[in-house]
Design a protein around this motif. Sequence first.
Motif, PDB file in Angstrom:
ATOM      1  N   ARG A 168      74.079  -2.611 103.995  1.00  0.00           N
ATOM      2  CA  ARG A 168      73.563  -3.833 102.867  1.00  0.00           C
ATOM      3  C   ARG A 168      73.943  -4.796 101.818  1.00  0.00           C
ATOM      4  O   ARG A 168      73.809  -3.346 101.262  1.00  0.00           O
ATOM      5  CB  ARG A 168      72.560  -4.977 103.634  1.00  0.00           C
ATOM      6  N   LEU A 169      74.488  -5.606 101.481  1.00  0.00           N
ATOM      7  CA  LEU A 169      74.315  -5.475 100.372  1.00  0.00           C
ATOM      8  C   LEU A 169      73.284  -6.188  99.674  1.00  0.00           C
ATOM      9  O   LEU A 169      72.162  -6.465 100.179  1.00  0.00           O
ATOM     10  CB  LEU A 169      75.662  -6.707  99.748  1.00  0.00           C
ATOM     11  N   ASP A 170      72.799  -5.609  98.554  1.00  0.00           N
ATOM     12  CA  ASP A 170      71.119  -5.802  97.495  1.00  0.00           C
ATOM     13  C   ASP A 170      71.939  -5.647  96.773  1.00  0.00           C
ATOM     14  O   ASP A 170      72.748  -5.711  96.178  1.00  0.00           O
ATOM     15  CB  ASP A 170      70.224  -4.773  98.130  1.00  0.00           C
ATOM     16  N   SER A 171      70.437  -5.894  95.438  1.00  0.00           N
ATOM     17  CA  SER A 171      70.571  -5.689  94.410  1.00  0.00           C
ATOM     18  C   SER A 171      69.164  -4.503  93.685  1.00  0.00           C
ATOM     19  O   SER A 171      68.062  -4.662  94.479  1.00  0.00           O
ATOM     20  CB  SER A 171      70.066  -6.838  93.491  1.00  0.00           C
ATOM     21  N   LEU A 172      69.710  -3.407  92.728  1.00  0.00           N
ATOM     22  CA  LEU A 172      68.401  -2.731  92.753  1.00  0.00           C
ATOM     23  C   LEU A 172      68.356  -2.993  90.413  1.00  0.00           C
ATOM     24  O   LEU A 172      69.287  -2.707  90.090  1.00  0.00           O
ATOM     25  CB  LEU A 172      68.897  -1.013  92.828  1.00  0.00           C
ATOM     26  N   GLU A 173      67.134  -3.410  91.086  1.00  0.00           N
ATOM     27  CA  GLU A 173      66.558  -3.801  89.471  1.00  0.00           C
ATOM     28  C   GLU A 173      65.610  -2.531  88.838  1.00  0.00           C
ATOM     29  O   GLU A 173      65.092  -1.985  89.715  1.00  0.00           O
ATOM     30  CB  GLU A 173      65.896  -4.919  89.376  1.00  0.00           C
ATOM     31  N   LEU A 174      65.867  -1.919  87.793  1.00  0.00           N
ATOM     32  CA  LEU A 174      65.063  -0.206  87.132  1.00  0.00           C
ATOM     33  C   LEU A 174      64.188  -1.395  87.123  1.00  0.00           C
ATOM     34  O   LEU A 174      63.806  -1.599  86.252  1.00  0.00           O
ATOM     35  CB  LEU A 174      65.483   0.297  86.510  1.00  0.00           C
ATOM     36  N   THR A 175      62.530  -0.805  87.494  1.00  0.00           N
ATOM     37  CA  THR A 175      61.378  -0.622  86.611  1.00  0.00           C
ATOM     38  C   THR A 175      60.561   0.687  85.959  1.00  0.00           C
ATOM     39  O   THR A 175      60.432   1.327  86.571  1.00  0.00           O
ATOM     40  CB  THR A 175      60.373  -1.377  87.686  1.00  0.00           C
ATOM     41  N   GLY A 176      60.985   0.582  84.873  1.00  0.00           N
ATOM     42  CA  GLY A 176      60.326   1.751  83.955  1.00  0.00           C
ATOM     43  C   GLY A 176      59.755   1.499  83.123  1.00  0.00           C
ATOM     44  O   GLY A 176      59.186   0.290  82.054  1.00  0.00           O
ATOM     45  N   THR A 177      58.357   3.014  82.983  1.00  0.00           N
ATOM     46  CA  THR A 177      57.032   2.660  82.178  1.00  0.00           C
ATOM     47  C   THR A 177      57.278   4.180  81.491  1.00  0.00           C
ATOM     48  O   THR A 177      56.898   5.153  81.673  1.00  0.00           O
ATOM     49  CB  THR A 177      55.832   1.774  82.636  1.00  0.00           C
ATOM     50  N   LEU A 178      57.056   3.978  80.414  1.00  0.00           N
ATOM     51  CA  LEU A 178      56.368   5.274  79.566  1.00  0.00           C
ATOM     52  C   LEU A 178      55.184   5.284  79.033  1.00  0.00           C
ATOM     53  O   LEU A 178      54.121   4.280  78.430  1.00  0.00           O
ATOM     54  CB  LEU A 178      56.807   6.017  77.982  1.00  0.00           C
ATOM     55  N   LEU A 179      54.416   5.684  79.697  1.00  0.00           N
ATOM     56  CA  LEU A 179      52.278   6.020  79.517  1.00  0.00           C
ATOM     57  C   LEU A 179      52.150   6.648  78.808  1.00  0.00           C
ATOM     58  O   LEU A 179      52.632   8.024  79.070  1.00  0.00           O
ATOM     59  CB  LEU A 179      52.081   5.954  81.084  1.00  0.00           C
ATOM     60  N   THR A 180      51.064   6.578  77.368  1.00  0.00           N
ATOM     61  CA  THR A 180      50.937   7.273  76.649  1.00  0.00           C
ATOM     62  C   THR A 180      48.968   7.321  76.410  1.00  0.00           C
ATOM     63  O   THR A 180      49.053   5.961  77.312  1.00  0.00           O
ATOM     64  CB  THR A 180      51.320   6.754  74.894  1.00  0.00           C
TER      65      THR A 180
END
Length: 409
Positions: A168-180
Amino acid sequence: MHRRTTTRSVLAALGAFGFFATAAPAQAADDPDLRLSAGTETAPGIDYRSFTVAASHGSVTGHLVTVDLTDPHVTTDLLYPGAVAARDEVTDMADAAGAVAAVNGDFFNIDEAQHPGVQPTGASVGPAIADGRELKGAVPNGQRFGPALPPGTSTRDVIGVGVDRRARLDSLELTGTLLTPNESLPLDALNQYAIPVNGTGAFTADWGTPSRLRATCGTDTRRAAPCSTDVYEVVVRHGRVESASAGIGGGPIARDTTVLVGREAGAQRLRELSVGEPVQVLHRLDARGVVPLKFAVGGYPIARGGQPLAGLDNVTAAGRSAAGTGDDGKRLFLLSLDGNAETSAGLTIGELAALLLDVGADDAVNLDGGGSATLAVRTPGATATTAVNRPLGSAERPVPNAIGVFSRP
């Protein structure tokens, strides 16, 4: 060369995905511009054939691999040389992994002429997933290499195969977090050669050894813009800040280590971290589709739902590679054109979309072309793959990744 009107007739002429190792060359009755050779079953579920097509700039020679993803012997995956920021020839990557066929993948960071002293990383533009493992995110649209994007598309667009064995064709979105201990900070990039302005990027062992300095150059809208002068780097090892520096480094990254690079506001956020402070780095690639992708590679969409996308270039012809999906994701198409102008005139992107629809694809992406365009096939009885197309130049160009097709017992 017609568009969607000839697709089903071509499939009928090919026996609705039969393998015709001894059949006469196939040709759609109402599409005299397209001539496909007899097929060769390179392995169960994997068919190779060459073709010629008459196009706007002259006769074009190309090569097509059609993959039946319902065949239990067939598997697919992303091929890459062990690191995001590294390159190798398609045939070498295919042979090292044991693939039966492979086509070069995404556009990549090939040149840095506008940034003196900065070396290109060789890393690809879009997201990448290999064997279910997320390797990298997408650079900002303005930082990409390759033709201008069609309206409504982005560097996050990919082609891949899910764990359900459907392409399939799709779209990939980065979700990122730095937890302190005191706050949650945004993470804007993962193993990318370009970090968004004011952003923070994470580099892991998957990145490789090239300098991370390139990630702080350009802007979200202009790749050639100067490198940022406001940058900062933090090394996180075993979940704690080990060191910090105003200089951006390079070299291998250990598996227990993540290097954080910030620019502008992102650099300021990193300066607030202290050596010894706990930092947890979280990231994932979110797809639109529900089924997880087993592999994915960045691609430039050219067709969806059986129709070419609006805004495709119909002027510039070149040697190209492409991939497509058909029959509700049960088929995967890998295609590459000869790059030698003496034997193949090349296709415009609009013509490439029409060709993919003609051979049976419903959705398709343009992959890196020109000197990168390579389709490798291991013919029956052979011990290694061969580039069946004629790449532009005297030899294969090393590339960062490829789509690999395997035949398992």
